[in-house]
Scaffold this motif. Sequence first.
Motif, short mmCIF file in Angstrom:
data_model
loop_
_atom_site.label_atom_id
_atom_site.label_comp_id
_atom_site.label_asym_id
_atom_site.label_seq_id
_atom_site.Cartn_x
_atom_site.Cartn_y
_atom_site.Cartn_z
N TRP A 75 0.83 -1.20 0.00
CA TRP A 75 0.00 0.00 0.00
C TRP A 75 0.87 1.26 0.00
CZ3 TRP A 75 0.59 -2.94 4.52
CH2 TRP A 75 1.05 -2.29 5.66
N THR A 76 0.23 2.38 -0.33
CA THR A 76 0.88 3.69 -0.24
C THR A 76 0.04 4.57 0.68
OG1 THR A 76 1.87 5.50 -1.49
CG2 THR A 76 -0.21 4.61 -2.35
N GLU A 77 0.70 5.34 1.54
CA GLU A 77 0.03 6.06 2.62
C GLU A 77 -0.10 7.56 2.33
OE1 GLU A 77 2.00 5.09 6.38
OE2 GLU A 77 0.98 3.16 6.21
N PRO A 78 -0.97 8.24 3.06
CA PRO A 78 -1.11 9.69 2.93
C PRO A 78 0.20 10.44 3.23
CG PRO A 78 -2.93 8.81 4.23
CD PRO A 78 -1.97 7.67 4.02
N LYS A 102 11.89 11.20 2.80
CA LYS A 102 12.89 11.81 3.70
C LYS A 102 12.23 12.56 4.85
CE LYS A 102 17.18 14.50 3.64
NZ LYS A 102 16.94 15.18 4.90
N TRP A 103 11.08 13.18 4.58
CA TRP A 103 10.49 14.03 5.62
C TRP A 103 10.05 13.23 6.85
CZ3 TRP A 103 5.68 14.15 7.91
CH2 TRP A 103 4.64 13.47 7.28
N LEU A 121 -2.89 17.12 7.59
CA LEU A 121 -1.52 17.42 8.03
C LEU A 121 -0.51 16.53 7.30
CD1 LEU A 121 0.50 18.87 9.90
CD2 LEU A 121 0.01 17.12 11.64
N MET A 122 -0.86 15.26 7.06
CA MET A 122 0.04 14.35 6.33
C MET A 122 0.21 14.84 4.89
SD MET A 122 0.78 12.41 8.78
CE MET A 122 0.03 12.75 10.37
N HIS A 123 -0.91 15.24 4.27
CA HIS A 123 -0.83 15.73 2.89
C HIS A 123 -0.04 17.04 2.81
CE1 HIS A 123 -4.68 13.31 1.67
NE2 HIS A 123 -3.57 12.60 1.57
N GLU A 124 -0.24 17.94 3.76
CA GLU A 124 0.52 19.20 3.78
C GLU A 124 2.01 18.93 3.98
OE1 GLU A 124 -3.20 21.32 5.98
OE2 GLU A 124 -1.23 21.51 6.96
N LYS A 128 5.34 19.97 1.84
CA LYS A 128 6.19 21.01 2.43
C LYS A 128 7.65 20.57 2.59
CE LYS A 128 6.21 23.50 6.88
NZ LYS A 128 5.41 23.63 8.12
N TYR A 129 7.86 19.29 2.96
CA TYR A 129 9.20 18.80 3.25
C TYR A 129 9.74 17.93 2.11
CZ TYR A 129 7.88 20.23 8.01
OH TYR A 129 7.46 20.94 9.10
#
Length: 184
Positions: A75-78, A102-103, A121-124, A128-129
């Motif tokens: 699977w791939t996560e948020p 990396k983030w 917050l996970m998507h942001e 962002k990082y």
Amino acid sequence: MANLNHMDKKFKTLDDFLGTHFIYTYDNGWEYEWYAKNDHTVDYRIHGGMVAGRWVKDQEAHINLLTEGIYKIAWTEPTGTDVALDFVPNEHKLNGTIFFPKWVQDHPEITVTFQNEHIDLMHESREKYDTYPKMVVPEFATITYMGDAGQNNEEVIAEAPYEGMTDDIRDGKYFDENYKRINK
Ligand SMILES: C=Cc1ccc(O)cc1
């Protein structure tokens, strides 16, 4: 009646695997708890390692029978983290590969929460990082618990991890004979 601590279960079909609740420790010491909720959904809780304390319900996943008693889940996560697991439950083993952006390695604390309440917050954070270079964690793990929770059991992964939780589960102090939580 639900089957608690079913370490002697013999797995053959996909149906044998679905509804099973596992606890395992990777060779690097990271302890994970993971539940095959149904043929396209997994729940999990992380007890040890880089992101200990994180827990997730209703992650969409690809779950396949490779050959008798051997299962592949991906699977791939948020967060942007990707995971591939190969379970050999008859030998109480699996191999997992986690691909962390990396983030997550730089700011693991952002992901250490009940993710379902913080998807934005996970998507942001993944925008962002930095994504690269990714941190690849390929490890074998030893299964220390298998329980027959049944499919779509919302009680399996239903609260944050606490110190001693996996011992409580293994000792039969956490779930009753219907695989419902005893103390809630
Ligand atoms: C990042 C999630 C995750 C869940 C289970 C597992 O064994 C490895 C990673």
